[in-house]
Every structure is written in structure tokens, then in C-alpha cells.
Design a protein around this motif. Structure first.
Motif, short mmCIF file in Angstrom:
data_model
loop_
_atom_site.label_atom_id
_atom_site.label_comp_id
_atom_site.label_asym_id
_atom_site.label_seq_id
_atom_site.Cartn_x
_atom_site.Cartn_y
_atom_site.Cartn_z
N GLN A 1 0.83 -1.21 0.00
CA GLN A 1 0.00 0.00 0.00
C GLN A 1 0.87 1.26 0.00
N VAL A 2 1.89 1.27 0.86
CA VAL A 2 2.76 2.45 0.96
C VAL A 2 3.51 2.65 -0.35
N GLN A 3 4.04 1.55 -0.91
CA GLN A 3 4.79 1.67 -2.17
C GLN A 3 3.90 2.17 -3.30
N MET A 4 2.68 1.63 -3.36
CA MET A 4 1.76 2.05 -4.42
C MET A 4 1.39 3.52 -4.25
N GLN A 5 1.20 3.90 -3.00
CA GLN A 5 0.85 5.29 -2.69
C GLN A 5 1.95 6.23 -3.22
N MET A 6 3.19 5.85 -2.92
CA MET A 6 4.32 6.68 -3.36
C MET A 6 4.40 6.70 -4.88
N GLY A 7 4.18 5.53 -5.48
CA GLY A 7 4.25 5.43 -6.94
C GLY A 7 3.17 6.27 -7.61
N PHE A 8 1.95 6.18 -7.08
CA PHE A 8 0.85 6.95 -7.70
C PHE A 8 1.05 8.44 -7.50
N LEU A 9 1.57 8.82 -6.32
CA LEU A 9 1.81 10.24 -6.07
C LEU A 9 2.87 10.76 -7.05
N LYS A 10 3.87 9.93 -7.29
CA LYS A 10 4.94 10.35 -8.22
C LYS A 10 4.37 10.51 -9.64
N THR A 11 3.56 9.54 -10.06
CA THR A 11 2.95 9.63 -11.40
C THR A 11 2.14 10.92 -11.52
N LEU A 12 1.35 11.17 -10.47
CA LEU A 12 0.49 12.36 -10.49
C LEU A 12 1.34 13.64 -10.52
N CYS A 13 2.40 13.65 -9.70
CA CYS A 13 3.24 14.86 -9.64
C CYS A 13 4.02 15.06 -10.94
N ASP A 14 4.49 13.96 -11.52
CA ASP A 14 5.21 14.07 -12.80
C ASP A 14 4.32 14.74 -13.84
N GLU A 15 3.08 14.29 -13.84
CA GLU A 15 2.13 14.82 -14.84
C GLU A 15 1.82 16.28 -14.57
N LEU A 16 1.65 16.59 -13.30
CA LEU A 16 1.22 17.94 -12.93
C LEU A 16 2.39 18.93 -12.92
N LEU A 17 3.55 18.48 -12.42
CA LEU A 17 4.65 19.42 -12.19
C LEU A 17 5.72 19.39 -13.27
N VAL A 18 5.85 18.25 -13.96
CA VAL A 18 6.87 18.18 -15.03
C VAL A 18 6.19 18.40 -16.39
N LYS A 19 5.17 17.56 -16.65
CA LYS A 19 4.48 17.73 -17.94
C LYS A 19 3.54 18.93 -17.92
N LYS A 20 3.26 19.40 -16.71
CA LYS A 20 2.38 20.57 -16.49
C LYS A 20 0.98 20.36 -17.10
N ILE A 21 0.43 19.19 -16.81
CA ILE A 21 -0.95 18.93 -17.26
C ILE A 21 -1.86 18.95 -16.04
N SER A 22 -2.60 20.00 -15.92
CA SER A 22 -3.57 20.09 -14.82
C SER A 22 -4.96 19.76 -15.38
N LEU A 23 -5.96 19.77 -14.52
CA LEU A 23 -7.32 19.48 -14.99
C LEU A 23 -7.75 20.51 -16.04
#
Lengths: 226, 622
Positions: free
Chosen positions: B230-252
Motif C-alpha cells: 500500500q505504501v509503495q503504491m501510494q508513493m508510486g501513484f503520487l509520483k505519477t500524479l506529480c510528474d504529470e502535474l509538475l513536469v508535464k504541467k498537465i492540470s485538470l
């Protein structure tokens, strides 16, 4: 018997604040044994009771189903039947008009009071109920003294004016019957039956809550003819 | 000239580089409620807001009691930026949180005092963490987010690792039945004795033993493994979300232009709900996904473009909720046919001009059925599956054999309802009567009790069909009786009050209003709804609703509420108005809804009115 009145009053005050009719009818034979009949009539509140029964919970408390109420009634009856000096317990109830009647025979008024106190203590979650220390009936073969515990006045003060008005529309009837004629009684509100074998006092739940002595009465009987 | 160039560059720079709180809403958000602080604060000043009693609790909660005397003003939040609350559920994880502007970071961390700074792998982004919550700060905006993998996904991955390691089924390691049957008291005593006899270092930390993977103490048991996953998945999903939002800069707002457009609205608040993505994640559809994958894809297509957009507008004497329900072409064509129905004027005759609340609902079920049949049947037919083929055949046969004229003639789809407050209704009660010896007998007499009065009616072209049913029922029981202009069903409501049925003027009406049944079976005539109010109902699209709060509150049955609820109702008296729901004509693309709450009395503005109402309720219920 007056404990029934106590519980009924709580029922009236905090359950169904509008019109309710209660009859407590006790027959005492010359040997001190007798019969108690107690009736609660809620037919004036059918709509409200049915609407409450249709709910799952009310004010955060689970509303019992009719089956659960029936089970409680049967359990109450069985408990009473098992008590020393109590016999022929019959409970009649109908969930169409919401009329509940209990009838039982007792060997003596002491046995009656003890049995009721014990059953109430068994079904109550409270360990010590101070009002159960009160004896509401005493019989010495020539007179009966009836009274009621002073428990409701303070609770009524918490009610709103309109709820208090509704309490005034209810009826509380207390009847005492004997095998021999009544000589006199000291409660001026009481009336004597035509055959002089019964005394009745009628009041409403509000008056009773304001003055618990309203039903207090000492009834003197004529001597037994040999 | 140089000055103008400087100003132009500054303006451009602000446009290009200024980050706003809405830019931090992840694209996984399916539902967003965004409060336009600037607009709202023009109506309710921060000074006014912090004076309310209910704000004390909000502030105590916010400041955790650690900074007494602080108010929301001291929270470091920038109230010139929007405050956006969001939630979303993906296939593998859920996201929830809010984004906001920052005015003073030092003050902000007095509120978020349990967050610890952690290393950030993203340039110009700060990361803070507190248990499962993450605070991400970029520029002068912050995102407070919680990402949680779904338990289904966690279990799936855990099981996969568990079995790959050669372990047995973790759920059958105990024989629960045998355990239940054993003498539990004896078992407890035995366990206590064993525990007492154990060497101190051998005693387990917890009295509850988890199933072990094997004899190796370094190997994780199932629950420990699941926690790690659960903890690993949480970290992985947070990273995916942050990569998209903060690196690729894709927000809603980048992902969905409809949301971006909604953000440009100058209203006090906006609402966004992407129903098409909600359908994709709907738990109840897993069976379809598994058993009928192509049908599920078709259903998804049917629900594409299904989105709800809304605005909250505070006006001088009203609060307005404006909503747009958008849908795809195929679903839209069903709604369009369904809602394109001629208004049945007869229903207006049965709404009294003094009623407290009423609604009209005007649809054509026959048209909706035909269109739905045309759209949905090809989807079902395409599914190559024996079970679905049998269902399709059943539907097609029913379509052929059923008398649709009779069915949709009986219930066309249009209906209306009214609430007429509380009236005394006739019931029966039992009284005891006494003779002169004080013997008593039971007698039935008439009584009166309070009951809410409701009327519900629907339009029908085949009044003869319900009439047949009622005639049959009246032969079965005397509780059904034909009274000429109406039918009565005795003791139908709460075993106490009669229900009246009126079958006239192309309407079939159920009511507990004796006056309507006996005296107004053909309608209220001059006492019916005024022309002005009737026009509003007729002009609205498929639905219209009106509640007169002042009357509703006045007519609330006090007996049905406890003392505290009655106090709240009392507090609302005098702070009431009317609420009106209208809808536009439905097109293949959308339907607009408007909910307007008008209030009377002297208030600075509607925001102040709402806060006053909220505060009154808070103070009483405290």
C-alpha cells in the motif's frame, strides 16, 4: 401498580405528548388477595405512533419493530408470571388501535409490589431506581392507602407550553374495588360507585405531574360481617 | 516608449509566469468545487467572516489550539486566489484535496504545523508531508493532496506477490468454525497460562498473532506485506500524479477545456462533475466490464461528454445555482425526445394558489422509450454472448407483444406533486366509557390528528385501466370504495387515515386531502394557481419546482420534531423566502437548470444572509 403509572407517565411525557388514556383498576378481596388490571390507550395517537414505527431511528435511538415490542411484552409477562404470589398474568395488546392491557392476580399487595419492583429492576438498565423504594399500596384488612412517587414535576417544567397543553388532554383513572362496602375515603376528588363497592379518581397526566398527591387516598371499609 | 514596453512586459510576465491555485488541480479530479475568493470577499469581508460564532470552531480546528487568538486572517492563505476542493477516483487510486493561494508561508506553517519538509525532486517545488497527506508548494500556490490506492488494487498486487513467494491462501489458514466451536473460556485460560510461562523475550508484542508467511521471522506476514504494498503504491501513484502535474504541467484545466472555460466565470463559485469518468470508475459496473467488455465500451461511449457544470451566484436578494447538464449525442437524443412533451394544463387546476410547495414534471415516456430502443438495442445486439442474446430476444419479443399504446397511455410520464402543509384529518379512536359501578367498555369514536397533506398526480389517456384495477380491489376488500367523483381507500396511510384517488380530466391523482377529493374533484377553479404562477410552470422545460420556505416553515408539524429541531426551525422563521427550480428546453447537447433562492428582509447582501442563517443554526445546535 403505581410504578406502572410512573412508567406510563414517562411514556406520556417523552414519547407521545398528546392525548393518552390510562386506567389502573385494582380489586382487593377481604383476604388481601386480588386482581390488578392496567390499561394504556394510545388510539388517539395512531398516526403519530405509526409514523414513528415507520422510522428506523428517532433522535439517535433505534425505533423498535412491532415484533420486538411483542417480544418485550411476552418477556415482561413471563417474568411477572414467575414471581411469587403472582398468577394468571394476561397481556392483551393490539397494534391497530394501540391499546395495551395487563391483568394479573396477586396473593397479597406486598407480593404485588415486590413482584413489580423486581421485574422493573430486571428490565431496567439502571441498577438503583430510588423510586422503587417507595411503597404505593398498604393494606391492613380494614383500609387501603394508595400513593404515587413524586417523580415527574421537575421533568414537566422542561416541557414547552404547547406540550404541557397536550398533557392536559389525557386521562388517568384510578379505580379501587372491594368485596365489602366503602365506609369513607379522604380524597375529596374521589367518587364512590352506586353500589359503594368501588372508588374512582380521575385526573389528567398534567395535573398528576404537578401534584403527585392528587391520587393519594386512604379508603376505609366497613367491618366484615360474620 | 521604454516605460510602455516595461509595463507590457510586466503584464505579459504575469500572464505567463503567475501560477494560480487552479493550476495545481490534478487531471484525476472528477469533481471540483471552486470558490472565487476575490468575488466572495467583495461581498463578505474577512473581518465580518471571522466575527461569526461558527468561525471560532473553524479557526480552533485549523490552528489546533496551538496558536490561540489567531483567526483565519492569520492563516497565511491568499484570499485573492481561488480555493478549489476536488475529488477523483481512478482505476487504481483515489485523490482528494484542495488547492489554494499562499500569502505568507510562515503563517501558513503555523496552521500546517505537523507537516515536515521532505526532499523534492521537482525544480522550484517544495514538498511537505504529514502521514498520508502531502503539501506541495509551487510559487504562491499550494496543493494539499491525499492519494490512496484502492483496496482492490492493493489486494491484487499483495496476493500476486504472496503467492509468487510460494505461500498458501492467507484466508484459509485458520479453521474459524472449529475455533468458534471450541470452549472459548477454556481457550483463554490456556493462552494466559502459556503466556505466563513464556520467557519475557519470547512474549509477543501484540496479543493478536498474524498469519506468518513461514517459519522465517524475517519474512513478512500477509498483513505486513499488504501494508508495504500500500505504501509503495501510494508513493508510486503520487509520483505519477506529480510528474504529470509538475513536469508535464498537465492540470485538470489543461486536460479538460470545459473546466478551463468554467474557471473563467466571474461567479462566486463554480462546480464541475465529469459523470463520464464517474461511470468508468463505478464499482457496480465491474460485472459488465468483466463479462461484457464490448458492451461496457459501448456504454462508456454512450455516457461520453456527460458532464455537469455549475455556477454559484450571490445577488443582492438571492442566491442562484446555475447548472448545465451536458451529454453525448446519443444519450442527448433520448433526453431530447423524452423532454419534448406538451405541457398538460389540467394539472394546474389541482394546485391550490395557497399551497406551500409544488413541482411539475413533464416528459413523454413513449418517445423516450422508442428512442432508447433505437439507440440501445443495436449496442446490446452487437454483444456476442449467449446470455445477452437471450436478453435481447426477450426485450424484442416484449416490444412486439406488449400493447405500448395501453402502457404509455396509462402512464405518459408527466406528473405533479404538492405539499399543502398540515391539516387535521379524521381518524378513529377508542375511548372507555364507565357505568355507575365504574365498569368500563371500549367505544369507537371520531378523532382528529395532524397530518402533512400531499397530492401526487400523473397524466393518463387511459383512465379506464386504473378504474378496472380499483373496481377489482373494491370487490376484494371493503376498504376500497367508489364515492362517485373519487375513490377512497380507508386506513391506507399509517393504518389511520384514508387515501383518496381522483380519476378525472385525464389525470389520476392520489391525495390525503379530503377537501380536494370531496369538494374539488374537478379542480380548484378560481382557487387554483394564479395565471402568473401557472405561466412560470408552463414556460419552464421538463421540470419546475417551487417552495415557499416561509409557509413551509410555518406549517412544519411541531409534533414530528424534537425540541432541538424545533429550535432550529424557529431560528429559520423570518429568514425565509422562496426557492424556485426551472429548466431550459432540452437539446441533444444539454439542459440548463436554475435554482434560485430568493429571500426577503433587509440584508447587506446574499452572502451575509447565508452566513447569518448558517450562524443561527450553529448557535442553536451547539
Amino acid at each position: 401498580m403505581k410504578t406502572f403509572a410512573y412508567f406510563s407517565l414517562i411514556f406520556v411525557l417523552f414519547g407521545f405528548t398528546s392525548c393518552i388514556e390510562i386506567i389502573d383498576d385494582i380489586t382487593i378481596k377481604n383476604d388481601g388477595s386480588g386482581t390488578l388490571k392496567y390499561s394504556i390507550n394510545l388510539s388517539s395517537n395512531k398516526v403519530k405512533i405509526n409514523s414513528i414505527l415507520a422510522l428506523d431511528s428517532l433522535e439517535g435511538k433505534k425505533v423498535p419493530t412491532i415484533a420486538e415490542i411483542e417480544a418485550e411484552i411476552i418477556s415482561f409477562k413471563n417474568k411477572l408470571n414467575a414471581k411469587t404470589g403472582i398468577s394468571q398474568v394476561v397481556i392483551d395488546y393490539n397494534f391497530t388501535d394501540f391499546i395495551f392491557k395487563i391483568q394479573l392476580d396477586f396473593a397479597s399487595v406486598t407480593a404485588l409490589q415486590t413482584a413489580i419492583k423486581e421485574v422493573i429492576q430486571e428490565v431496567s438498565k439502571e441498577k438503583n431506581i430510588p423510586d422503587l423504594e417507595h411503597n404505593w399500596l398498604s393494606w391492613d384488612g380494614t383500609k387501603i392507602v394508595r400513593s404515587i412517587p413524586d417523580i415527574t414535576t421537575s421533568r414537566v417544567k422542561e416541557l414547552k407550553t404547547e406540550d404541557i397543553e397536550l398533557l392536559k388532554t389525557g386521562n388517568y383513572t384510578s379505580i379501587s374495588r372491594f368485596e365489602r362496602m366503602v365506609e369513607k375515603f379522604d380524597n375529596p376528588s374521589a367518587t364512590l360507585s352506586k353500589n359503594k363497592l368501588a372508588v374512582m379518581i380521575r385526573t389528567n397526566p398534567y395535573s398528576l405531574s404537578q401534584n403527585s398527591n392528587i391520587l393519594q387516598n386512604t379508603i376505609y371499609l366497613s367491618p366484615i360481617k360474620n | 516608449m521604454k516605460f510602455y514596453s516595461f509595463v507590457f512586459c510586466l503584464f505579459l510576465g504575469n500572464l505567463v509566469f503567475a501560477q494560480q491555485s487552479e493550476d495545481l488541480i490534478p487531471k484525476d479530479a472528477v469533481t471540483v468545487f471552486s470558490i472565487n475568493n476575490i468575488s466572495l470577499l467583495q461581498k463578505i469581508s474577512m473581518d465580518d467572516l471571522v466575527r461569526y460564532e461558527f468561525m471560532e470552531e473553524v479557526q480552533q480546528e485549523l490552528f489546533d489550539g496551538s496558536t490561540s487568538g489567531k483567526t483565519l486572517k492569520d492563516s497565511g492563505i491568499d484570499f485573492n486566489q481561488k480555493l478549489n476542493v476536488f475529488y477523483g477516483r481512478g482505476d487504481a487510486y483515489e485523490v482528494s484535496g484542495f488547492t489554494f493561494g499562499i500569502k505568507n508561508k510562515e503563517e501558513l506553517f503555523q496552521v500546517f504545523d505537523d507537516f515536515e519538509k521532505i526532499e523534492s525532486t521537482y525544480p522550484n517545488v517544495e514538498f511537505y508531508s504529514s502521514y498520508f497527506n502531502n503539501l506541495i508548494i509551487r510559487g504562491n500556490s499550494a496543493l494539499l493532496i491525499r492519494v490512496e490506492p484502492t483496496m482492490e488494487k492493493v489486494d491484487e498486487v499483495t496476493d500476486s506477490i504472496w503467492y509468487a513467494r510460494g505461500n498458501e491462501d492467507p484466508w484459509t489458514m485458520y479453521d474459524y468454525e472449529e475455533e468458534m466451536e471450541s470452549d472459548s473460556a477454556y481457550q483463554e485460560i490456556l493462552e494466559e497460562e502459556i503466556f505466563e510461562e513464556m520467557e519475557e523475550e519470547d512474549k509477543p508484542v501484540s496479543s493478536y498473532d498474524f498469519p506468518d508467511a513461514d517459519e522465517d521471522p524475517n519474512q513478512k506476514n500477509y498483513y505486513e506485506l499488504r501494508d508495504s504494498v500500500q505504501v509503495q503504491m501510494q508513493m508510486g501513484f503520487l509520483k505519477t500524479l506529480c510528474d504529470e502535474l509538475l513536469v508535464k504541467k498537465i492540470s485538470l484545466a489543461d486536460f479538460d477545456p470545459r473546466f478551463a472555460k468554467q474557471l473563467t466565470h466571474a461567479s462566486e463559485g463554480i462546480f464541475y462533475l465529469d459523470n463520464s469518468r464517474n461511470l468508468e470508475k463505478a464499482k457496480g459496473l465491474w460485472y459488465f466490464q468483466t463479462m461484457f467488455p464490448s458492451l461496457y465500451d459501448d456504454l462508456k461511449n454512450l455516457y461520453s461528454e456527460n458532464i455537469l457544470l455549475g455556477d454559484l451566484v450571490l445577488k443582492e436578494n438571492s442566491v442562484e445555482f446555475l447548472m448545465e447538464a451536458h451529454y453525448g449525442e446519443e444519450l442527448g437524443s433520448i433526453y431530447e425526445k423524452m423532454n419534448d412533451s406538451k405541457f398538460d394544463k389540467n394539472i394546474l387546476k389541482y394546485i391550490h394558489n395557497d399551497n406551500t410547495a409544488y413541482f411539475t414534471y413533464n416528459i413523454d415516456l413513449r418517445e423516450a422509450y422508442e428512442q432508447a430502443y433505437k439507440i440501445i438495442m443495436p449496442i446490446l445486439t452487437d454483444e456476442r454472448n449467449a446470455q445477452m442474446s437471450a436478453n435481447v430476444l426477450t426485450i424484442e419479443l416484449l416490444n412486439e407483444f406488449l400493447n405500448k399504446d395501453a402502457l404509455f397511455g396509462t402512464y405518459k410520464g408527466s406528473l405533479f406533486g404538492t405539499f399543502n402543509g398540515i391539516k387535521k384529518i379524521k381518524t378513529k379512536k377508542i375511548i372507555f366509557t364507565y357505568d355507575e359501578e365504574f365498569n368500563y367498555i371500549e367505544e369507537e369514536t371520531e378523532a382528529e390528528e395532524d397530518m402533512p397533506i400531499f397530492t401526487l398526480g400523473f397524466t393518463t389517456d387511459r383512465g379506464d385501466i386504473p378504474e378496472k384495477v380499483l373496481k377489482h380491489l373494491s370487490r376484494l376488500t371493503s376498504r376500497f370504495e367508489n364515492k362517485g367523483n373519487y375513490w377512497v381507500y380507508e386506513n391506507a396511510i399509517l393504518e389511520s387515515a384514508p387515501l383518496y384517488m381522483i380519476n378525472k380530466n385525464g389525470l389520476f391523482i392520489f391525495t390525503n386531502d379530503q377537501d380536494l377529493a370531496i369538494n374539488h374533484a374537478n379542480g380548484y377553479g378560481k382557487e387554483a394557481l394564479s395565471k402568473k404562477d401557472s405561466k412560470k410552470s408552463k414556460k419552464s422545460g421538463f421540470v419546475y419546482g417551487m417552495i415557499d420556505w416561509a409557509q413551509t416553515i410555518e406549517r412544519f408539524p411541531r409534533d414530528f420534531f424534537n425540541a432541538e429541531q424545533n429550535s432550529i426551525i424557529d431560528a429559520m422563521r423570518g429568514k425565509t423566502g422562496t426557492m424556485e427550480l426551472t429548466s431550459s428546453k432540452t437539446t441533444a447537447e444539454k439542459t440548463n437548470f436554475k435554482l434560485v433562492y430568493n429571500f426577503e428582509g433587509i440584508y447587506d447582501n446574499s452572502g451575509k444572509y447565508l452566513l447569518d442563517l448558517l450562524n443561527s443554526v450553529y448557535v442553536i445546535s451547539k
